[in-house]
Design an enzyme around this catalytic site. Structure first.
Site, PDB file in Angstrom:
ATOM      1  N   ASP A  65     -10.649   2.444   1.107  1.00 40.14           N
ATOM      2  CA  ASP A  65     -10.138   1.780  -0.087  1.00 40.14           C
ATOM      3  C   ASP A  65     -10.154   0.276   0.221  1.00 40.14           C
ATOM      4  O   ASP A  65     -10.187  -0.125   1.394  1.00 40.14           O
ATOM      5  CB  ASP A  65      -8.717   2.282  -0.357  1.00 40.14           C
ATOM      6  CG  ASP A  65      -8.045   1.516  -1.464  1.00 40.14           C
ATOM      7  OD1 ASP A  65      -8.657   1.382  -2.541  1.00 40.14           O
ATOM      8  OD2 ASP A  65      -6.913   1.032  -1.247  1.00 40.14           O
TER       9      ASP A  65
ATOM     10  N   GLY B 184      -3.863   1.381  -6.857  1.00 37.48           N
ATOM     11  CA  GLY B 184      -4.987   2.325  -6.896  1.00 37.48           C
ATOM     12  C   GLY B 184      -5.440   2.677  -8.304  1.00 37.48           C
ATOM     13  O   GLY B 184      -6.489   3.270  -8.498  1.00 37.48           O
TER      14      GLY B 184
ATOM     15  N   LYS C  30     -12.934  -3.595 -10.063  1.00 36.12           N
ATOM     16  CA  LYS C  30     -14.210  -4.124 -10.554  1.00 36.12           C
ATOM     17  C   LYS C  30     -14.541  -5.439  -9.860  1.00 36.12           C
ATOM     18  O   LYS C  30     -15.600  -6.009 -10.081  1.00 36.12           O
ATOM     19  CB  LYS C  30     -14.148  -4.319 -12.076  1.00 36.12           C
ATOM     20  CG  LYS C  30     -13.983  -2.993 -12.810  1.00 36.12           C
ATOM     21  CD  LYS C  30     -14.098  -3.152 -14.309  1.00 36.12           C
ATOM     22  CE  LYS C  30     -14.144  -1.771 -14.955  1.00 36.12           C
ATOM     23  NZ  LYS C  30     -14.400  -1.807 -16.380  1.00 36.12           N
TER      24      LYS C  30
ATOM     25  N   ASP D 271      -8.187  -2.664  -1.795  1.00 35.86           N
ATOM     26  CA  ASP D 271      -6.899  -3.349  -1.955  1.00 35.86           C
ATOM     27  C   ASP D 271      -5.811  -2.597  -1.179  1.00 35.86           C
ATOM     28  O   ASP D 271      -5.534  -1.438  -1.459  1.00 35.86           O
ATOM     29  CB  ASP D 271      -6.513  -3.395  -3.452  1.00 35.86           C
ATOM     30  CG  ASP D 271      -7.482  -4.245  -4.274  1.00 35.86           C
ATOM     31  OD1 ASP D 271      -7.721  -5.392  -3.898  1.00 35.86           O
ATOM     32  OD2 ASP D 271      -7.997  -3.740  -5.294  1.00 35.86           O
TER      33      ASP D 271
ATOM     34  N   ASP E 217      -4.096   3.435   0.788  1.00 37.09           N
ATOM     35  CA  ASP E 217      -2.702   2.973   0.799  1.00 37.09           C
ATOM     36  C   ASP E 217      -1.940   3.399  -0.451  1.00 37.09           C
ATOM     37  O   ASP E 217      -0.768   3.022  -0.595  1.00 37.09           O
ATOM     38  CB  ASP E 217      -2.634   1.437   0.897  1.00 37.09           C
ATOM     39  CG  ASP E 217      -3.046   0.781  -0.407  1.00 37.09           C
ATOM     40  OD1 ASP E 217      -4.087   1.186  -0.962  1.00 37.09           O
ATOM     41  OD2 ASP E 217      -2.319  -0.102  -0.884  1.00 37.09           O
TER      42      ASP E 217
HETATM   43  C1  BG6 Z   1      -7.092  -1.133  -7.175  1.00 37.56           C
HETATM   44  C2  BG6 Z   1      -5.732  -1.810  -7.056  1.00 37.56           C
HETATM   45  O1  BG6 Z   1      -7.747  -1.203  -5.952  1.00 37.56           O
HETATM   46  O2  BG6 Z   1      -7.889  -1.790  -8.159  1.00 37.56           O
HETATM   47  C3  BG6 Z   1      -5.066  -1.861  -8.425  1.00 37.56           C
HETATM   48  O3  BG6 Z   1      -4.929  -1.083  -6.158  1.00 37.56           O
HETATM   49  C4  BG6 Z   1      -5.986  -2.557  -9.418  1.00 37.56           C
HETATM   50  O4  BG6 Z   1      -3.849  -2.562  -8.317  1.00 37.56           O
HETATM   51  C5  BG6 Z   1      -7.320  -1.819  -9.466  1.00 37.56           C
HETATM   52  O5  BG6 Z   1      -5.412  -2.564 -10.719  1.00 37.56           O
HETATM   53  C6  BG6 Z   1      -8.314  -2.484 -10.408  1.00 37.56           C
HETATM   54  O6  BG6 Z   1      -8.641  -3.752  -9.911  1.00 37.56           O
HETATM   55  P1  BG6 Z   1      -9.445  -4.857 -10.709  1.00 37.56           P
HETATM   56  O7  BG6 Z   1      -9.790  -5.869  -9.633  1.00 37.56           O
HETATM   57  O8  BG6 Z   1     -10.656  -4.192 -11.283  1.00 37.56           O
HETATM   58  O9  BG6 Z   1      -8.557  -5.396 -11.764  1.00 37.56           O
HETATM   59 MG    MG Z   2      -5.369   0.423  -2.372  1.00 38.15          MG
END
Ligand code: BG6
Ligand code: MG
Length: 217
Positions: free
Chosen positions: A8, A45, A116, A10, A169
């Site tokens: 993963d 996530g 994204k 983030d 996580d």
């Molecule tokens: C996940 C994060 O990895 O990605 C979430 O844990 C987040 O908090 C999601 O909302 C989408 O991320 P992004 O960058 O496309 O807004």
């Molecule tokens: Mg994560």
């Protein structure tokens, strides 16, 4: 035997949760809702669009498709300004050594993320070259807890799902990995991530031998 590790992004490779939190707090306050850190935990996530739906639901607010699109753009623009200075200094402890170690040992590596912005962030962290495959939120129909992101990553690595270890996580990600039939190492569980096989604080001192000892079935 584990042949591939799917990370993963983030919360595993870098800690962007605080920036997601700040930008969601802004959006939430605009719809009259005080988003706490504990609410934010439940968004980990989860995709951007689903996170907005959850916040609107908590706020008891309804927005049209067009209004939601504007809020999603506003959230992401704010988030992008907050992560503009992300650098190698923001890589979480142990990540680079672990990646080097398992790749030298012949394991394949992938990223499986709901974000994204994953490719952009990996480039900022200078980690892109450490991965054989990257599957992100732009490439799937269903996001975590659906297993699609991890199943696609295993396919790109050319590996059976049962020979892959996912490092996660968030509960949504652990559920996704389990549904894909994969082993799961939880990061920073703080008593959560109950469906993970095992949890560690971070990847410091984790290596190939640790992986093969704990996850080979
Ligand atoms: C996940 C994060 O990895 O990605 C979430 O844990 C987040 O908090 C999601 O909302 C989408 O991320 P992004 O960058 O496309 O807004
Ligand atoms: Mg994560």
């Amino acid at each position: 035997m584990i042949q591939g590790v799917i990370f993963d992004l983030d919360g595993v490779l870098t800690d962007t949760a605080v920036y997601h939190y700040q930008s969601w707090r802004n959006i939430a306050s605009g719809v009259g809702f005080d988003l706490t850190e504990s609410h934010n935990e439940q968004l980990k996530g989860v995709s951007r669009a689903e996170s907005l739906d959850i916040i609107l639901n908590w706020a008891g607010a309804e927005r049209s498709v067009e209004e939601k699109a504007l809020l999603l753009t506003e959230k992401n623009n704010h988030y992008l300004t907050l992560i503009a200075s992300l650098s190698t200094a923001d890589i979480l402890p142990g990540v680079v050594d672990f990646l080097s170690n398992i790749r030298s040992g012949g394991l394949k590596t992938a990223v499986g993320s709901s974000s994204k912005n994953a490719v952009f962030i990996l480039d900022k962290l200078q980690l892109t070259g450490y991965f054989d495959a990257i599957v992100d939120g732009n490439m799937v129909k269903q996001t975590k807890p659906d297993p699609e992101v991890f199943v696609n990553a295993a396919q790109l690595l050319g590996l059976p799902t049962q020979n892959c270890l996912v490092i996660e996580d968030a509960d949504a990600g652990v559920t996704a990995a389990r549904a894909a039939g994969m082993h799961v190492l939880g990061i920073n569980g703080h008593g959560q991530l109950q469906d993970a096989d095992l949890c560690v604080e971070n990847l410091h001192n984790i290596d190939l031998q640790f992986v093969q000892t704990h996850f080979s079935s």
